[in-house]
Design a protein around this motif. Structure first.
Motif, PDB file in Angstrom:
ATOM      1  N   GLN A 288      -9.183   6.725  11.726  1.00 25.12           N
ATOM      2  CA  GLN A 288     -10.707   6.998  10.408  1.00 25.12           C
ATOM      3  C   GLN A 288      -9.351   8.109   9.575  1.00 25.12           C
ATOM      4  O   GLN A 288      -8.800   7.816   8.171  1.00 25.12           O
ATOM      5  CB  GLN A 288     -11.257   7.892  10.512  1.00 25.12           C
ATOM      6  N   ALA A 289      -8.478   8.616   9.878  1.00 26.53           N
ATOM      7  CA  ALA A 289      -7.828   9.606   8.824  1.00 26.53           C
ATOM      8  C   ALA A 289      -6.207   9.121   8.538  1.00 26.53           C
ATOM      9  O   ALA A 289      -6.486   9.165   7.120  1.00 26.53           O
ATOM     10  CB  ALA A 289      -6.918  10.915   9.999  1.00 26.53           C
ATOM     11  N   ARG A 290      -6.037   7.892   9.372  1.00 31.02           N
ATOM     12  CA  ARG A 290      -4.908   7.441   8.784  1.00 31.02           C
ATOM     13  C   ARG A 290      -4.965   6.291   7.905  1.00 31.02           C
ATOM     14  O   ARG A 290      -4.836   6.076   6.968  1.00 31.02           O
ATOM     15  CB  ARG A 290      -3.810   6.787  10.454  1.00 31.02           C
ATOM     16  N   LYS A 291      -6.049   5.778   8.418  1.00 27.58           N
ATOM     17  CA  LYS A 291      -6.607   4.916   7.537  1.00 27.58           C
ATOM     18  C   LYS A 291      -7.324   4.660   6.074  1.00 27.58           C
ATOM     19  O   LYS A 291      -6.768   3.976   5.035  1.00 27.58           O
ATOM     20  CB  LYS A 291      -7.869   3.949   8.179  1.00 27.58           C
ATOM     21  N   ILE A 292      -7.922   6.117   5.648  1.00 27.32           N
ATOM     22  CA  ILE A 292      -8.426   6.912   4.663  1.00 27.32           C
ATOM     23  C   ILE A 292      -6.600   6.756   3.985  1.00 27.32           C
ATOM     24  O   ILE A 292      -6.746   6.524   2.500  1.00 27.32           O
ATOM     25  CB  ILE A 292      -9.198   8.305   4.991  1.00 27.32           C
ATOM     26  N   ALA A 293      -5.876   7.583   5.329  1.00 29.95           N
ATOM     27  CA  ALA A 293      -5.183   7.916   3.570  1.00 29.95           C
ATOM     28  C   ALA A 293      -4.023   6.028   3.608  1.00 29.95           C
ATOM     29  O   ALA A 293      -3.470   6.191   2.760  1.00 29.95           O
ATOM     30  CB  ALA A 293      -3.809   8.982   5.073  1.00 29.95           C
ATOM     31  N   MET A 294      -3.992   5.258   4.062  1.00 33.87           N
ATOM     32  CA  MET A 294      -3.613   4.277   3.445  1.00 33.87           C
ATOM     33  C   MET A 294      -4.346   3.110   2.862  1.00 33.87           C
ATOM     34  O   MET A 294      -4.204   2.995   1.803  1.00 33.87           O
ATOM     35  CB  MET A 294      -3.123   3.739   5.109  1.00 33.87           C
ATOM     36  N   GLY A 295      -5.969   3.681   2.825  1.00 29.82           N
ATOM     37  CA  GLY A 295      -6.227   3.284   1.908  1.00 29.82           C
ATOM     38  C   GLY A 295      -6.170   3.636   0.489  1.00 29.82           C
ATOM     39  O   GLY A 295      -5.980   3.105  -0.539  1.00 29.82           O
ATOM     40  N   VAL A 296      -5.915   5.170  -0.085  1.00 26.56           N
ATOM     41  CA  VAL A 296      -6.080   5.428  -0.903  1.00 26.56           C
ATOM     42  C   VAL A 296      -4.712   5.254  -1.684  1.00 26.56           C
ATOM     43  O   VAL A 296      -4.090   4.918  -2.694  1.00 26.56           O
ATOM     44  CB  VAL A 296      -5.815   7.603  -0.682  1.00 26.56           C
ATOM     45  N   ALA A 297      -3.478   5.071  -0.476  1.00 24.84           N
ATOM     46  CA  ALA A 297      -2.443   4.398  -0.898  1.00 24.84           C
ATOM     47  C   ALA A 297      -2.222   3.145  -1.734  1.00 24.84           C
ATOM     48  O   ALA A 297      -1.721   2.787  -2.549  1.00 24.84           O
ATOM     49  CB  ALA A 297      -0.567   4.345   0.243  1.00 24.84           C
ATOM     50  N   ALA A 298      -2.909   2.002  -0.957  1.00 26.66           N
ATOM     51  CA  ALA A 298      -2.559   0.609  -1.337  1.00 26.66           C
ATOM     52  C   ALA A 298      -3.960   0.584  -2.580  1.00 26.66           C
ATOM     53  O   ALA A 298      -3.432  -0.247  -3.734  1.00 26.66           O
ATOM     54  CB  ALA A 298      -4.311   0.208  -0.279  1.00 26.66           C
ATOM     55  N   VAL A 299      -4.740   1.807  -2.732  1.00 22.67           N
ATOM     56  CA  VAL A 299      -4.878   1.752  -4.740  1.00 22.67           C
ATOM     57  C   VAL A 299      -4.145   2.429  -5.358  1.00 22.67           C
ATOM     58  O   VAL A 299      -4.336   1.489  -6.311  1.00 22.67           O
ATOM     59  CB  VAL A 299      -6.646   3.136  -4.193  1.00 22.67           C
ATOM     60  N   LEU A 300      -3.550   3.018  -5.188  1.00 23.43           N
ATOM     61  CA  LEU A 300      -2.933   3.568  -6.110  1.00 23.43           C
ATOM     62  C   LEU A 300      -1.515   2.706  -6.429  1.00 23.43           C
ATOM     63  O   LEU A 300      -0.708   2.952  -7.627  1.00 23.43           O
ATOM     64  CB  LEU A 300      -1.656   4.573  -5.085  1.00 23.43           C
ATOM     65  N   THR A 301      -1.129   2.010  -5.474  1.00 25.99           N
ATOM     66  CA  THR A 301      -0.270   0.567  -6.186  1.00 25.99           C
ATOM     67  C   THR A 301      -0.984  -0.313  -7.064  1.00 25.99           C
ATOM     68  O   THR A 301      -0.222  -1.525  -7.693  1.00 25.99           O
ATOM     69  CB  THR A 301      -0.031  -0.321  -4.790  1.00 25.99           C
ATOM     70  N   LEU A 302      -2.131  -0.489  -7.570  1.00 22.99           N
ATOM     71  CA  LEU A 302      -3.110  -1.354  -8.277  1.00 22.99           C
ATOM     72  C   LEU A 302      -2.006  -1.407  -9.731  1.00 22.99           C
ATOM     73  O   LEU A 302      -2.216  -2.505 -10.309  1.00 22.99           O
ATOM     74  CB  LEU A 302      -4.918  -1.071  -7.973  1.00 22.99           C
ATOM     75  N   PRO A 303      -1.969  -0.584 -10.302  1.00 18.61           N
ATOM     76  CA  PRO A 303      -1.092  -0.247 -11.053  1.00 18.61           C
ATOM     77  C   PRO A 303       0.099  -1.202 -11.945  1.00 18.61           C
ATOM     78  O   PRO A 303       0.571  -1.278 -13.051  1.00 18.61           O
ATOM     79  CB  PRO A 303      -0.839   1.295 -11.526  1.00 18.61           C
ATOM     80  N   VAL A 304       0.361  -1.083 -10.656  1.00 15.41           N
ATOM     81  CA  VAL A 304       1.776  -2.210 -10.358  1.00 15.41           C
ATOM     82  C   VAL A 304       1.540  -3.478 -11.185  1.00 15.41           C
ATOM     83  O   VAL A 304       2.451  -3.812 -12.229  1.00 15.41           O
ATOM     84  CB  VAL A 304       2.501  -2.120  -9.004  1.00 15.41           C
ATOM     85  N   LEU A 305      -0.009  -3.754 -11.086  1.00 15.26           N
ATOM     86  CA  LEU A 305      -0.356  -5.440 -11.783  1.00 15.26           C
ATOM     87  C   LEU A 305       0.288  -5.027 -13.492  1.00 15.26           C
ATOM     88  O   LEU A 305       0.174  -6.293 -14.364  1.00 15.26           O
ATOM     89  CB  LEU A 305      -1.579  -5.896 -11.562  1.00 15.26           C
ATOM     90  N   SER A 306       0.461  -3.855 -13.847  1.00 15.63           N
ATOM     91  CA  SER A 306      -0.026  -4.185 -15.347  1.00 15.63           C
ATOM     92  C   SER A 306       1.234  -3.429 -15.882  1.00 15.63           C
ATOM     93  O   SER A 306       2.062  -3.640 -16.983  1.00 15.63           O
ATOM     94  CB  SER A 306      -0.434  -2.490 -15.959  1.00 15.63           C
TER      95      SER A 306
END
Length: 408
Positions: A288-306
């Motif tokens: 769970q710890a690894r997945k939460i951190a990776m999920g945060v990272a994935a969300v932070l990449t979304l602004p690249v779309l702009s």
């Protein structure tokens, strides 16, 4: 006063940080000194491309083979050989007189450097307690970003006081010094080592490698690296050109600010590891710890779309720094997850296989990026870069089989 285990944590983590920093710096020495080399030896741009291909080919191959060998012989000898080999190859660049010499030595550099990251991950598993694996991996991986930040000004400083041949000799000598300190340090604390004896006593066989290639978790890690590595190479190779052509920034100005995303990357490597370990400490759930951190990272990449819609270069650089920051959190926990699942005897091999997949993917896809940019602008690449981390996270979330190996 620091306890022996705490002292080992910081000493090993620092040595791994220095190793990955030296790895990145030794790759950069040629690109920094090539202008002087071209003047001295009359090397053309086409020949320079051939020289760089030598490194990419051997690095892609040795990422896997280096991981297998380090799983067999352990991190102490494996990293010593890897760093020593590439440092000698770096120093020998000083004797080059033509394109063939440089190409052959870049190939040897890739042979040595292929074992760096698998060896660093192996060392963390062998020397660091499991509840600190993520932060130790973050420190180790962060060395490459620090190397990126430091390499250009340090090499430029050395070049301003000597010639390019001496630069290669100095860079290579730093690696040899690292090897001597590493062997002495690991010998001194060998009694406190976690799993080295066991892992060396159980070498990975060819049948084990074939089994790994059939393992669904291993294939999942390989697939994710295959999908995401071209994005990071896109950032490194094409952002300067994009800022120059699309935002009108001068190359000098770009050179003065390009260190910022790499600094963000290095900081995120460490923060990502710390965050993951803190969650693991509070929840007792490693997966769970690894997945939460990776999920945060994935969300932070979304602004690249702009990025394609942004008019201000300052905001573009902020989004790029955020993307590098997200990648730092992601890659630290991605690699730590490999260690969690495959333990001391197979982690370096899986890291190596995934690294080779990423290198091969990048070798194939990066030339296609030029075609896409020429015919469709940068827009498709920004879209791909913005959505693939979330997609990779969903793949990781739903298809990774549980059964985390916690080790000691």
């Amino acid at each position: 006063m620091k306890t022996p285990k705490r002292r080992i944590f910081w000493l090993i983590s620092l040595m791994l940080l220095l190793a990955t920093a030296l790895s990145f710096m030794d790759r950069q020495v040629l690109s920094i000194s090539i202008i002087r080399i071209k003047d001295d030896l009359h090397i053309t741009d086409t020949e320079y491309g051939f020289i760089n291909s030598g490194f990419l080919i051997s690095y892609a191959i040795m990422f896997t083979l280096g991981g297998v060998l380090i799983d067999r012989y352990g991190s102490r000898l494996g990293l010593a050989f890897s760093v020593g080999f590439w440092s000698l190859a770096t120093a020998l660049h000083a004797l080059s007189t033509n394109t063939f010499h440089f190409g052959a030595l870049r190939f040897l550099l890739g042979v040595g450097e292929g074992g760096c990251f698998p060896g660093a991950i192996k060392a963390v598993i062998e020397w660091i307690p499991s509840h600190k694996h993520a932060i130790a991996n973050g420190i180790a991986i962060g060395g490459s970003a620090i190397g990126a930040v430091v390499a250009v000004p340090l090499c430029a400083f050395i070049l301003s006081h000597t010639n390019w041949r001496m630069l290669f000799l100095i860079s290579g000598a730093l690696g040899i010094i690292w090897v001597l300190f590493w062997l002495r340090l690991t010998n001194k604390y060998s009694k406190e080592q976690n799993t080295a004896t066991k892992s060396v006593a159980s070498p990975l066989k060819l049948s084990d490698l074939i089994h790994l290639l059939k393992n669904k978790n291993a294939l999942l890690f390989i697939l994710i690296r295959f999908l995401l590595d071209p994005i990071f190479y896109f950032y490194m190779f094409w952002i300067p050109k994009y800022l120059n052509e699309s935002k009108g920034l001068s190359l000098d100005y770009i050179g003065n600010i390009l260190w910022i995303p790499f600094l963000a990357l290095g900081i995120a490597n460490i923060i990502g590891g710390w965050l993951s370990d803190q969650i693991q400490k509070k929840t007792g759930n490693t997966s769970q710890a690894r997945k939460i951190a990776m999920g945060v990272a994935a969300v932070l990449t979304l602004p690249v779309l702009s990025v394609g819609m942004l008019n201000t270069s300052l905001i573009v650089m902020f989004v790029m720094s955020l993307a590098f920051f997200a990648h730092g959190i992601w890659i630290t926990n991605y690699i730590t997850s490999i260690g969690d699942i495959f333990g001391a005897t197979k982690s370096s091999t899986v890291v190596g296989l995934s690294g080779t997949a990423g290198a091969v993917s990048s070798l194939v896809i990066n030339p296609l990026m030029g075609v896409v940019i020429t015919n469709y602008t940068y827009a498709p690449l920004w879209i791909y870069s913005g959505i693939m981390y979330p997609i990779a996270f969903l793949i990781f979330l739903f298809f990774l089989r549980e059964g985390i190996h916690t080790g000691k």
